[in-house]
Scaffold this active site. Sequence first.
Site, mmCIF file in Angstrom:
data_model
loop_
_atom_site.group_PDB
_atom_site.id
_atom_site.type_symbol
_atom_site.label_atom_id
_atom_site.label_comp_id
_atom_site.label_asym_id
_atom_site.label_seq_id
_atom_site.Cartn_x
_atom_site.Cartn_y
_atom_site.Cartn_z
ATOM 1 N N TYR A 121 0.837 -0.977 -0.014
ATOM 2 C CA TYR A 121 0.064 -0.040 -0.022
ATOM 3 C C TYR A 121 0.976 1.196 -0.222
ATOM 4 O O TYR A 121 1.790 1.445 0.649
ATOM 5 C CB TYR A 121 -0.947 -0.010 1.198
ATOM 6 C CG TYR A 121 -1.632 1.325 1.474
ATOM 7 C CD1 TYR A 121 -2.617 1.712 0.443
ATOM 8 C CD2 TYR A 121 -1.035 2.146 2.394
ATOM 9 C CE1 TYR A 121 -3.345 3.049 0.579
ATOM 10 C CE2 TYR A 121 -1.790 3.275 2.636
ATOM 11 C CZ TYR A 121 -2.934 3.711 1.740
ATOM 12 O OH TYR A 121 -3.398 5.204 1.763
ATOM 13 N N HIS A 147 -1.285 16.776 -1.705
ATOM 14 C CA HIS A 147 -1.890 16.976 -0.317
ATOM 15 C C HIS A 147 -1.653 18.313 0.414
ATOM 16 O O HIS A 147 -1.991 18.462 1.321
ATOM 17 C CB HIS A 147 -1.147 15.798 0.452
ATOM 18 C CG HIS A 147 -1.872 14.270 0.320
ATOM 19 N ND1 HIS A 147 -2.279 13.875 -1.051
ATOM 20 C CD2 HIS A 147 -2.388 13.429 1.157
ATOM 21 C CE1 HIS A 147 -2.702 12.751 -0.929
ATOM 22 N NE2 HIS A 147 -2.946 12.640 0.236
ATOM 23 N N ASN A 174 2.246 10.777 6.819
ATOM 24 C CA ASN A 174 1.593 9.955 7.578
ATOM 25 C C ASN A 174 1.744 10.093 8.946
ATOM 26 O O ASN A 174 2.847 9.604 9.459
ATOM 27 C CB ASN A 174 1.101 8.594 7.037
ATOM 28 C CG ASN A 174 0.264 8.102 6.329
ATOM 29 O OD1 ASN A 174 -0.927 7.968 7.014
ATOM 30 N ND2 ASN A 174 0.476 7.610 5.165
ATOM 31 N N TYR A 207 -16.806 30.064 46.773
ATOM 32 C CA TYR A 207 -16.200 29.151 46.066
ATOM 33 C C TYR A 207 -14.800 29.416 45.469
ATOM 34 O O TYR A 207 -14.055 28.847 45.496
ATOM 35 C CB TYR A 207 -17.117 28.379 45.327
ATOM 36 C CG TYR A 207 -18.185 27.541 45.840
ATOM 37 C CD1 TYR A 207 -18.350 27.761 47.225
ATOM 38 C CD2 TYR A 207 -19.072 26.879 45.380
ATOM 39 C CE1 TYR A 207 -19.446 27.003 47.973
ATOM 40 C CE2 TYR A 207 -20.233 26.041 45.805
ATOM 41 C CZ TYR A 207 -20.177 26.183 47.207
ATOM 42 O OH TYR A 207 -21.162 25.359 47.683
ATOM 43 N N ARG A 231 -12.414 29.791 48.167
ATOM 44 C CA ARG A 231 -12.040 28.443 49.172
ATOM 45 C C ARG A 231 -11.931 27.421 48.366
ATOM 46 O O ARG A 231 -11.247 26.414 48.622
ATOM 47 C CB ARG A 231 -13.690 28.322 49.761
ATOM 48 C CG ARG A 231 -13.585 27.262 50.885
ATOM 49 C CD ARG A 231 -14.781 27.119 51.493
ATOM 50 N NE ARG A 231 -15.997 27.738 51.142
ATOM 51 C CZ ARG A 231 -17.120 27.062 51.135
ATOM 52 N NH1 ARG A 231 -17.247 25.764 51.525
ATOM 53 N NH2 ARG A 231 -18.156 27.843 51.002
ATOM 54 N N PHE A 277 -1.784 6.053 12.606
ATOM 55 C CA PHE A 277 -1.751 7.465 12.203
ATOM 56 C C PHE A 277 -3.040 8.155 12.933
ATOM 57 O O PHE A 277 -3.114 9.290 12.687
ATOM 58 C CB PHE A 277 -1.879 7.695 10.666
ATOM 59 C CG PHE A 277 -2.990 6.723 10.000
ATOM 60 C CD1 PHE A 277 -4.082 6.872 10.323
ATOM 61 C CD2 PHE A 277 -2.340 5.725 9.218
ATOM 62 C CE1 PHE A 277 -5.128 5.968 9.367
ATOM 63 C CE2 PHE A 277 -3.451 4.671 8.546
ATOM 64 C CZ PHE A 277 -4.737 5.033 8.677
ATOM 65 N N GLU A 313 -11.863 6.659 4.427
ATOM 66 C CA GLU A 313 -11.473 6.962 5.740
ATOM 67 C C GLU A 313 -12.676 7.756 6.343
ATOM 68 O O GLU A 313 -12.864 8.875 6.058
ATOM 69 C CB GLU A 313 -10.479 8.232 5.652
ATOM 70 C CG GLU A 313 -9.269 7.706 4.851
ATOM 71 C CD GLU A 313 -8.091 8.575 4.236
ATOM 72 O OE1 GLU A 313 -8.339 9.833 4.477
ATOM 73 O OE2 GLU A 313 -7.187 8.373 3.786
#
Length: 511
Positions: free
Chosen positions: A51, A81, A193, A278, A281, A327, A413
């Site tokens: 792959y 990309h 990746n 609060y 404290r 990944f 994906e």
Amino acid sequence: MPVTIGETLTFQDVLAAVHGEEVRLSPAARARVETAHAVVERKVAGGETVYGVTTGFGSLANVRLQPEEAEALQLGLLRSHAVAVGPPLSEYETRAMLLLRAHVLALGHSGVRPELVERLIDLLNHSVLPIVPEQGSLGASGDLAPLAHLALPLVGEGEVSFQGDRMPAKLALDSLGLRPMELQAKEGLALINGTQGMLAVGILAAERIGALAKVADVTAAMTVEAILATDAAFDERIMALRPHPGQAASASNLRRLLERSEIVASHRASPHLVQDAYSLRCAPQVHGALRDVLAFARGVLEIEMGSVSDNPLVFPDDDEVRSGGNFHGQPVSVALDALAVATVGLASISERRLYRLLDPATNNGLPAFLVERSGRNSGFMIVQYTAASLVSECKTLAHPAAVDSIPSSAGQEDHVSMGMIAARRARGIVDNAERVVALEALAAAQALDLRERAVGAPPAAGTASARAAIRSVVPTLDDDRPLKADVDAAIELVVSGGLLAAVEEAIGPLS
């Protein structure tokens, strides 16, 4: 001391490299990288189906490619990309990203050449910093688009920041006598990746949050003292009955910061509320919750730093290449979401203390908005508005990124982490939280000035050192003046670490 990658990497190593320490590849790591690369070469030469090496990517994984197409495939991968958008990551974030990506490849399960790892190190050591737009990652398969921008300068493409200028990467490489690399099989895929975008942003945000937790203890102590609240709620016996580590650490800091305070001592014997609000404290409980979440998040980030998040992975001992899902950024995304949520609590309680400092109904006799002749003067009124606005913005940023997923790549994906969004939100929240805590510090210093005048007693050594640090950059407010410069100076004192350093110089390191 140089940072060595390919072995164990620590937070301190990342910070050292971010601030310019030289980076080196260990000889043992270089040998592992060479061995893994030989496996990839054999697979390609033998025509095996691997792959991303002899196939397409994502939904195109079933498209078989010829061996002679492998190298062109890797270059095309970077080009296609690198489509992230938005403002670029900061210099520090980009340096961290370069280091972390080089380290992953140096662990010896990615199949790249050692020369590729060394070129990433060259970029870091020469401060040739790729321009990496911060938007566009889905967090699986890792931070694809940001990592593609990080990698493009290796082949002489994309843009970099170098010697104070933004320029084409090829120009910077030429000036250093470095030739663009020609990618070989698997190398383009190995470069993009992984989770190093979200990891770089997340690590630097986590470091800032760790420092901010201590500063918040400082400002809380200043407010407790100035407002004539009691320190009894921070008693070590109370903390022991609910032994969360972060709560105990915060309470310990508060006790040390208020130790031997003449202001606190001045009202111990006088009538006093049985219990303070609060926000006063419960400071150790709220600040401590952040500390505990931070410890969890740091643990996740430390594991991720030493993990191989590439795909496919090379196992040299078995002469195999296997596809998996390392990944996927979900562990990092969930941890940073949790850290972001916990940091909102810190900002929120700080703003509530600031509010109490300004209101005569809750500040135990100090003038309205901490200025004499209030009415003619507005004092710190709008400082609290700004803090409230920042806290509200934090709340909108705290929606967990990891709960969202949008399928991509034709459904291949189909579940993603949105980890980079989680990291960016955590960074945005700490930006705002630092400002809120700085605004509390600014008002608390004014309140301590007024209280000291009223009771004729000085504050504790810890809180006095904090006030002195603020007074070194901001004078006491007697009448209204332009406050923007004061606000900016207080924020810079917190962000730079100057306020914390002044306190720790006076009373020693805080927990």
